[in-house]
Enzyme design. Sequence first.
Site, mmCIF file in Angstrom:
data_model
loop_
_atom_site.group_PDB
_atom_site.id
_atom_site.type_symbol
_atom_site.label_atom_id
_atom_site.label_comp_id
_atom_site.label_asym_id
_atom_site.label_seq_id
_atom_site.Cartn_x
_atom_site.Cartn_y
_atom_site.Cartn_z
ATOM 1 N N GLY C 463 0.835 -1.201 0.000
ATOM 2 C CA GLY C 463 0.000 0.000 0.000
ATOM 3 C C GLY C 463 0.865 1.245 0.000
ATOM 4 O O GLY C 463 0.387 2.370 -0.047
ATOM 5 N N THR C 629 1.822 9.826 -3.497
ATOM 6 C CA THR C 629 1.786 8.633 -2.657
ATOM 7 C C THR C 629 2.563 8.840 -1.359
ATOM 8 O O THR C 629 2.192 8.293 -0.319
ATOM 9 C CB THR C 629 2.340 7.405 -3.415
ATOM 10 O OG1 THR C 629 3.656 7.713 -3.900
ATOM 11 C CG2 THR C 629 1.457 7.036 -4.578
ATOM 12 N N GLN C 633 1.329 8.425 2.523
ATOM 13 C CA GLN C 633 2.026 7.687 3.577
ATOM 14 C C GLN C 633 2.061 8.486 4.867
ATOM 15 O O GLN C 633 1.819 7.962 5.953
ATOM 16 C CB GLN C 633 3.472 7.388 3.148
ATOM 17 C CG GLN C 633 3.586 6.271 2.139
ATOM 18 C CD GLN C 633 3.302 4.938 2.795
ATOM 19 O OE1 GLN C 633 4.050 4.466 3.630
ATOM 20 N NE2 GLN C 633 2.180 4.358 2.443
ATOM 21 N N VAL C 698 9.602 7.018 3.573
ATOM 22 C CA VAL C 698 8.602 7.790 4.326
ATOM 23 C C VAL C 698 7.545 6.931 5.036
ATOM 24 O O VAL C 698 6.580 7.463 5.568
ATOM 25 C CB VAL C 698 7.868 8.791 3.399
ATOM 26 C CG1 VAL C 698 8.821 9.867 2.924
ATOM 27 C CG2 VAL C 698 7.196 8.083 2.230
ATOM 28 N N GLU C 700 7.449 5.172 7.855
ATOM 29 C CA GLU C 700 7.293 5.207 9.318
ATOM 30 C C GLU C 700 7.179 6.627 9.872
ATOM 31 O O GLU C 700 6.479 6.853 10.856
ATOM 32 C CB GLU C 700 8.495 4.541 10.025
ATOM 33 C CG GLU C 700 9.228 3.485 9.242
ATOM 34 C CD GLU C 700 8.604 2.106 9.286
ATOM 35 O OE1 GLU C 700 7.994 1.768 10.297
ATOM 36 O OE2 GLU C 700 8.739 1.375 8.284
#
Lengths: 171, 338, 733
Positions: C463, C629, C633, C698, C700
């Site tokens: 994802g 995207t 995130q 990116v 976390e």
Amino acid sequence: MAPAKPHQSAAVAIPVPDKISVSLNVNGVDVQLDLAPWTTLLDALRDRLNLTGTKKGCDHGQCGACTVLVDGRRIVSCLTLAVMKDGSKVTTIEGLAKDGMLHPLQQAFIDHDAFQCGYCTPGQICSAAGLLAEGRAKTADEIRELMSGNICRCGAYPNIVAAIQQVMGHS
Amino acid sequence: MINFQYARAADVADAVRQIAADPKAKFIAGGTNLIDLMKEEVERPSRLIDISRLPLDNVEETSGGGVRIGALVPNSDLAHHPLIAQRYPILASAILAGASAQLRNMASTGGNLLQRTRCYYFYDIATPCNKREPGTGCSAVNGVNRMHAILGTSETCIATHPSDMCVALAALEAKVLVAGPGGQRTIAFADFHRLPGDTPHRDTNLEANEIVTAIELPARGFAKNYTYLKIRDRLSYAFALVSVAAALELDGQAIKEARLALGGVAHKPWRDVNAEASLRGQAANRDSFARAAEALLHGAKGYAHNTFKIDLARRAIVRALAQASQGTPQSQSSKKIR
Amino acid sequence: MNAYIGTSTSRIDGRAKVTGAAKYAGEFNIDGLVYGAVVESTIAKGRIKHIDASEALRVRGVLDVLTHQNRPRMADASAAYKDDVAPEEGSPFRPLYDDKIMFSFQPIALVLAEEWETARFAASLVRVEYETAAFTTDLQAQRNSAFVVEKPESHRGNADKAFAAAAVRHEAEYFIPIEHHNAMEPFAATAIWDGGGKLTIYNKTQGVQNVQRYLCSVFNMKPDDLRVRSPFTGGAFGSGLRPQYETVLAVLGAVKLRRPVRLALTRRQVYTVGYRPATIEHVAIGAKPDGTLDAIVHEAIAVTSQHEDFSRNDTAWSGQLYKSPTARYEHRLARVDLPTPCDMRAPGAATGVYALECAMDELAVALKLDPVDLRLRCYSDRDQHTNRPYTSKQLRECYRQGAQAFGWSKRRAAPRSMRDGTELVGWGMASGVWEALQMETAARITLTANGHAEVASAVSDIGTGTYTIMAQVAADLLGLPLDNVTIKLGDSTLPLGQVEGGSWTAASVSHAIAKTAGEIRKELLRLAQAVPDSPLANATVDGVALVDGRIVHKRAPDRAVSIADAMRQGKVDRIEREGTVQFEDDDSHARNTHSAIFAEVKIDEELGVIRVTRVVNAVAAGRILNTKTASSQIMGGVVWGIGMALHEETLLDHRFGRFMNPNIAEYHMPVNADVYDIKVIFVDEPDTRINPMGIKGVGEIGIVGTAAAIANAIYHATGKRVRDLPITLDKLR
């Protein structure tokens, strides 16, 4: 090694429910299925009709991933026994695009990046289609509230709201 | 989910006949609670009697000026029905505070009354629960009980009734129409649900061979001064920690009539006529509201994790009465509390 | 040329996901498919005295019931069950291995039937007699027997002494309960025989090659005979890093029956495959009145299972981030009778930095300093542990841009000093930090003469947008339109890909593609130079680029050969190259991503209802490959932070040793109505040292610090400091 056959037991077999003939119209196609009463509409779609776009996220009506439209209304298919919907018209995510043209909600979800892993997405889109048909949500607050039955663990909510607003603006 | 038989009921009489013939049979309409519980093996019916096609889906005015709601009217249709939205908006609001849009599209009026508790132990068949298995003990009394009841509890059960709709129906003094082998009878809403006592396995006074056919609302709808205020652990799609249905009839600043019911705090929607009586004839202000809250919470008792509910309920009652008296009912979509 | 890198590009797998065409692990239907259902232990510890499946076996349509007594052979040695990311210490859980019960809900039997409903019904008929043993699941009860697993080799000064002597001190204990990932797709595996004794397993996982190696080890199968695929993964957030038990059981069933078997776990069963460990965090910070620090002490105690030592760095962030002459940290583990915890989004940092950043807020209050100002006063341009510079660190700019976008300058310092009608308004902030990691990764590129490229690597897209960024990087480096690039991933037969975790995939796979694209370019240049009168005759491979389907001289763009011509002339219709990128172990610099999070809460003063009405998260994470995207995130991480701060808690009844809310109704995660305005800012952070493309990852960083910013905002609104998560309204009283 030969494939296994059903387990042979000397003892009396414990029966499973008899199957019942069920007629559904799924995405415009009439289908007839022999289904036991314990089969949910969700499992019938996924396992029997190979319409795996409808997702099983919790199987208890708590996540909304299995949302489909039955006779135009959004419902959770995991808490729906298929036999009870005999004669109904079912629309799943596979039935929203027409002749290769995406439904406006599908395109808006792509445009707004309204999903990440994609697993809640068919349920979100079917739920949003139901929301549009109901015609009661106007504001962002109303969209948020009336889309709260669809959990997105990836956290795409603001983009989902934006996608729905885009379609509302155009319809 | 265990093996079960499935049959459709042809009419109400047939439904009653079928349920009377099999003590382990259950009716199914929306299925939103029953299927869930069957998957958990909490409910293990031998037979499901499908009543979803019975002609019990009308909402109509009664000769007495009230409204009769068929037991199979879906929750969402009921909330948006003009007669309800305009004349009984407290009921519409309570319905819209519960569950999700999808579940409200499925769940029936009668089924909503018969929802079972969300007590963790009731749901976990590996733990003792008097409601699920009488005599095994209550795990919640000394267990994880933050969501549990503070009023009308017994040592055998501290479960709560999870419905929002029923809280408004209690406040409106609805009547439940049921049919059984001996014909029809009417149950006052206050007498429909039970307190746990030493029979917590019985949620209601509906007999095993009876079916709910309709709900009747009296003429009085409190459409001007009402609110349904639900406090929960997230802003939507969660069961109530405490909810308040408050309805007033005002004469200027004076309270002519008051109704007050709580959800999320007891084994049934919690009402106390003394609390309502304490408001009648009083000025609509925080003092009278606080006294009513005191009265309604009389005897409230907390357990290890839910004592906070007593004070929360007190504050929520005062706030709800303020919303009702000011004619500013809580919106179910805007989450700012009015 | 960067036509795609750095742009806002819609997901290339978007169409598959919005039409339902994307198939997840439990969705591969095949003739003769057998359905599995798991029987779970109802006790927390002990052994199975007797297990009786005779009634289950009598159910029509049941094919078999597997238990530890009759299952097919699996490896005996505990070591055979160690996967790539298993904890070093301990023995992994072995499903259906023996009669031992190690945790409640443990799988103890697998029912195999012709239909799912039949299998589920029969599972309810398996009778089990247990011998129970004493157990504990309570961290608080076990904290005194916790043992040390991580502390620095050498202390930085004497932090305890410095703390004791500090002019201004803050010391407190913070608590994070067990949390569960609850990815929307439950774990599932479909094991299918391909003929010739070969098995393909469609599995929900973050690492197909990890699962493949694990299963080969457990079942003593040859690597060529077992393939693991996971083309789409319905979220995982760390829960899919290790192979989970459903994949073992599916293979056991397939081996036993010689038929295809699917096992999809129920939501409740998913609760036993891993969780974020409950953690007690003790933080002590001593400061001078001017806001410079004297000492930081951070000690954590987290739960782990009896059989494995799972730990992640909760505490070292505290010693690294801020300038302090002394620091001490220590991580301890307490054993409980639960499954082993596992990584969950920003493991260690989500929890440890929550504690640190709340403690910094409390220190700012004690110092009467603005929280941003305090952080600037102890800002460090060097990693404080090792005294190394960072490859890049634009945290200062995160504070500045975040504060500006949020309107932080209008904040009134005193708690309860801002309101909006009946609501108290609180503004809080926090810093975030995560590692910028990169791992050896390979990619294969197949370029065909029609101008199409297939790019393949055994990485995963859970994802995160991996499909899309791979295509962007390949398209740019091969000079092709995005639509002409096809991505293959999530297949163990593809070139080396690591488990998708730690935010390392973007940097790793991008460089694997870049390296391999370089090999393709080299071959194309060779072909182009073979063209008669080649305009590129004297060009070097670094002197040309692939642009718009042509090989172009960088300094003289009019000197070019079309790729199609070069390949036609060379009589090749496809060029295939595979390259592996390894990242130099360069200890000279620290590598981290950073963020500054600003949150607004509105809290009903009378009732305590909390709304997180605004969040700004300003992130410095090197080069952003895809702003669309990547933004998602971070937004997702913020939503996780909202859940962590306000909602999420797995409840345990320690008398039974059982999770009490293993479902999505009572384990609360944010729903749509809980999420208002989230603004994501990517601060420009050029970084030529970390890797050639300057990528940091990116996945976390978005959650790190977010819960702290919200907790700090709640304090600012109410004047009440709640240190135990989640901050439910009852805790505000």
